[in-house]
Each structure stands twice: as structure tokens, then as C-alpha cells.
Design a protein around this motif. Structure first.
Motif, short mmCIF file in Angstrom:
data_model
loop_
_atom_site.label_atom_id
_atom_site.label_comp_id
_atom_site.label_asym_id
_atom_site.label_seq_id
_atom_site.Cartn_x
_atom_site.Cartn_y
_atom_site.Cartn_z
N ALA A 133 0.63 -1.28 0.21
CA ALA A 133 0.10 0.28 -0.35
C ALA A 133 0.83 1.39 -0.22
O ALA A 133 0.64 2.21 -0.81
CB ALA A 133 -0.94 -0.06 1.06
N ALA A 134 1.72 1.05 0.85
CA ALA A 134 2.59 2.42 0.76
C ALA A 134 3.55 2.85 -0.12
O ALA A 134 4.07 3.73 -0.65
CB ALA A 134 3.76 2.61 1.88
N ALA A 135 3.44 1.95 -0.97
CA ALA A 135 4.94 1.76 -2.27
C ALA A 135 3.88 2.06 -3.65
O ALA A 135 3.95 2.85 -4.18
CB ALA A 135 5.01 0.27 -2.49
N PHE A 136 2.67 1.85 -2.90
CA PHE A 136 1.85 2.69 -4.19
C PHE A 136 1.33 3.58 -4.50
O PHE A 136 1.18 4.70 -5.14
CB PHE A 136 0.20 1.75 -4.31
CG PHE A 136 -0.26 1.80 -5.36
CD1 PHE A 136 -0.13 1.17 -6.24
CD2 PHE A 136 -1.85 2.67 -5.58
CE1 PHE A 136 -1.05 0.60 -8.16
CE2 PHE A 136 -2.41 2.81 -6.39
CZ PHE A 136 -2.05 2.06 -7.92
N ALA A 137 0.95 3.98 -2.61
CA ALA A 137 0.78 5.65 -2.46
C ALA A 137 2.10 6.09 -3.23
O ALA A 137 2.66 7.64 -3.72
CB ALA A 137 0.94 5.82 -1.26
N ALA A 311 11.60 7.61 1.53
CA ALA A 311 10.35 7.69 1.26
C ALA A 311 10.11 8.67 2.06
O ALA A 311 10.98 9.50 2.51
CB ALA A 311 9.65 6.76 2.14
N GLU A 312 9.21 9.96 1.12
CA GLU A 312 8.72 11.08 0.90
C GLU A 312 7.29 11.24 2.23
O GLU A 312 7.13 11.76 2.53
CB GLU A 312 8.34 11.68 -0.47
CG GLU A 312 9.39 11.90 -1.10
CD GLU A 312 9.18 13.16 -2.02
OE1 GLU A 312 7.35 12.93 -2.58
OE2 GLU A 312 9.75 13.20 -2.93
N LEU A 313 6.36 10.18 2.30
CA LEU A 313 5.02 9.88 2.27
C LEU A 313 5.43 9.44 4.50
O LEU A 313 6.53 8.68 4.05
CB LEU A 313 4.30 9.04 2.40
CG LEU A 313 4.25 9.99 0.35
CD1 LEU A 313 3.24 8.62 -0.27
CD2 LEU A 313 2.96 11.11 0.51
N ILE A 320 -2.90 6.37 2.77
CA ILE A 320 -3.35 6.21 1.51
C ILE A 320 -2.96 5.49 0.32
O ILE A 320 -4.08 5.02 -0.64
CB ILE A 320 -2.18 7.52 0.29
CG1 ILE A 320 -2.24 9.22 1.30
CG2 ILE A 320 -2.63 7.67 -1.27
CD1 ILE A 320 -1.04 9.60 1.14
N GLY A 321 -2.11 4.38 0.42
CA GLY A 321 -2.23 3.23 -0.67
C GLY A 321 -2.98 2.35 0.05
O GLY A 321 -3.41 1.50 -1.77
N ALA A 322 -3.90 2.28 0.44
CA ALA A 322 -4.93 1.32 0.77
C ALA A 322 -5.93 1.50 0.16
O ALA A 322 -6.91 1.57 -0.18
CB ALA A 322 -4.94 1.12 2.06
#
Length: 326
Positions: A133-137, A311-313, A320-322
Motif C-alpha cells: 500500500a505504501a509503495a503504491f502511494a 521515502a517522502e510520505l 493513501i495506498g490502501a
């Protein structure tokens, strides 16, 4: 009950979405919640305290009930929700949507949680690994915009990776790809291999620091222990930021252990980027240590293609990714 942290809003550079989407992330200490609106912005981001001890296996049904109530309450305040995504820092079997491993809330693995929640909800529900999820965001709105072949590393309740190849999130045969914490390393060069996660998850960083404090009483963590009896991964990070030598050493050693595993991934996949997630304040200590160890171990010509960066986020990444993956 919601924590008192003020709500945050992330102006995500995400294409407009058809309807609002709810993102939830079950962290080691809190449940993070946020609504991604139709403009692609995260609103109402906040943390919910666990109503019961998630580490107690018997509390699985109680945790499921809390999560169901949270989702239903959010649907009442956001009636335009089109979908819900929940991220877990563990192994999620796809497409069955079953939780196979969740160390910080083991009671949930005994339940068919997705079926139980979906039955109580009028909108589609999707389970995802927190790292995916975090990767997708990050790919949509963070450090990996425009990257095709890269990896996001999640460090927290577990250690896992979100792998993107050819611009697509890779889940593997059963959705279990990215289980970097299961990789074996020889941390002390003694020929004894242990899972990476047993050295570098938040809980195990605390465990290693505790053992070191038995020999080093000069750290500010020693005084904290005398006053309160215990400390957390966040305490170690805070002490490192304030200049505590032992805390910095423990984070740097953590980065070294991670670099051992990351180097092999870089050699295998010829990545352009590795983004280091987890607690934002820890990244300044982890990133240089990971990069230094990986550079020593990876093939020079392959490592030259890869950047290892923070990472930025922050804590909102998996939320966000979920929501997007829902």
C-alpha cells in the motif's frame, strides 16, 4: 477512541477518484484512518487507539468488532464512500484475502476477517499488505513518481517490501511477494543465519537495545528506564535525534543488517530506487547505513544504477495506498 493528534491533510498529486475511498492501516500501536476524497486529497487523517491488547491472541474477535464499528461509523459520516482498503503489516494471501501472519495482532489470523467485515459493509472491501500500500502511494504521489523498477522498504511492526517492476506492483503467486523480513542474514558473521525481521523490526530493535543497555549505562535510555521501567522504538529514535550515541549506534547497526539483504535484491533485480519507509525520524540514520552496506555487497556496476533514499510520505503512506488500491 481517537487520539488527540490534530487531523492532517495531504495534498496528494493523485488523479481524481470516482467517489471517496477510505484507507485504514493497522499499525503496531494505533489504527490509522483517512478518507481520500474525489480530488485525490487525504482528509480526516487520524489515529485510533486499540480498544484491547492486540498482542493477546484471545482478543481477535474484540479487535474485529472494533474495526467493524470504526468502518460503519465512518460510513455514516462519509455516505459517499465508494470503497474501503485496509493495510496490514503482515502476510496477506491473495486473492483469498486471508491474513496468514500478523505478529502484532495474531488473533486476527484465526478469523475470516475479510468475509466478516464485508458482510457488514455495503461497499467493496480490499485487504493489502502495508508495504504494498505504501509503495503504491509513493509511486503515485511520493519519491517514486515516474519510476518503473524499484522497491519500497517498510520498517515497523514487521519488515517487508513493496516491489514494483515495469511500473506494476508485484504480488507473486499468492500475494506474498516482498517478505523481505523472512530473508536469512548472518548479522555477526558467525555462520548463524537468522531472519532479517528478528533483528530489525521495531520490537526487535528494542530487544537488541535492551541487551546493549545491560553493558552501557551512559545512554539517556538508561535514565528513561529507571524513571518509567520501559521504552519503545519511538524513544530510541527520539534519543538518537537528540544525540544519544547508543541509540544512533543501534539504528546504524539496524541499517547495516538491512543493507545485507537489500544488496542481494539490487543484484537480482537491477533496481533504480530503494525507498526507505517506517518512522520518518529514523530514516536519517537508517538510509546512510543501508546504502553503505549495500554498496559494499552489491556488484559495483549494478549498484551504480540504484539510489537508496528516504521515502517522502510519512504515517499516511499506507492509508493513501490502501484507499487507492481499494
Amino acid at each position: 477512541m481517537a487520539s488527540q493528534n490534530p487531523p492532517q491533510t495531504t495534498a496528494a498529486k493523485i488523479p481524481p477518484q470516482p467517489g471517496e475511498r477510505l484507507g485504514v492501516d493497522l499499525g503496531s500501536h494505533h489504527i490509522r484512518v483517512g478518507v481520500l476524497n474525489q480530488a485525490g486529497q487525504l482528509s480526516d487523517f487520524h489515529r485510533e487507539n486499540y480498544a484491547t491488547d492486540p498482542l493477546e491472541p484471545r482478543n481477535g474477535p474484540a479487535l474485529a468488532a472494533q474495526l467493524r464499528a470504526l468502518l460503519q461509523q465512518t460510513l455514516q459520516t462519509h455516505p459517499d464512500l465508494a470503497a474501503i482498503g485496509i493495510a496490514f503489516p503482515g502476510l496477506i494471501q491473495q486473492p483469498a484475502q486471508r491474513i496468514l501472519k500478523l505478529d502484532h495482532a495474531p488473533g486476527l489470523t484465526a478469523l475470516n476477517l475479510h468475509a466478516e467485515l464485508q458482510e457488514a459493509l455495503p461497499v467493496p472491501l480490499r485487504f493489502e499488505n502495508s508495504a504494498n500500500a505504501a509503495a503504491f502511494a509513493e509511486m503515485q504521489t511520493g519519491v517514486a513518481r515516474g519510476r518503473q523498477d524499484w522497491l519500497y522498504l517498510h520498517i515497523g511492526a514487521n519488515v517487508s517490501a513493496g516491489l514494483i517492476l515495469g511500473g506494476q506492483l508485484q504480488r507473486g503467486q499468492s500475494g506474498l511477494a516482498g517478505a523481505l523480513g523472512e530473508m536469512a542474514i548472518d548479522p555477526e558473521h558467525t555462520g548463524e543465519f537468522v531472519p532479517l525481521e528478528s533483528m530489525v523490526s521495531a520490537e526487535n530493535i528494542v530487544r537488541r537495545t535492551e541487551r546493549r543497555l545491560q553493558r552501557d549505562s551512559t545512554s539517556s535510555l538508561s535514565r528513561l528506564k529507571l524513571l518509567g521501567g520501559s521504552y519503545t522504538y519511538d524513544n530510541i529514535i527520539e534519543a538518537a535525534v537528540q544525540g544519544d550515541d547508543l541509540s544512533r549506534l543501534m539504528l546504524q547497526r539496524t541499517g547495516k543488517f538491512i543493507g545485507m539483504a537489500i544488496a542481494e535484491v539490487i543484484n537480482l533485480l537491477n533496481l533504480s530506487l530503494v525507498a526507505i519507509g517506517g518512522a520518518p525520524a529514523a530514516r536519517n540514520f537508517l538510509v546512510p547505513a543501508i546504502a553503505a552496506e549495500a554498496e559494499q555487497r552489491a556488484a559495483e556496476i549494478i549498484f551504480a544504477d540504484c539510489q537508496i533514499v528516504a521515502a517522502e510520505l510519512g504515517a499516511e503512506a499506507s492509508v493513501i495506498g490502501a484507499a487507492l488500491l481499494a
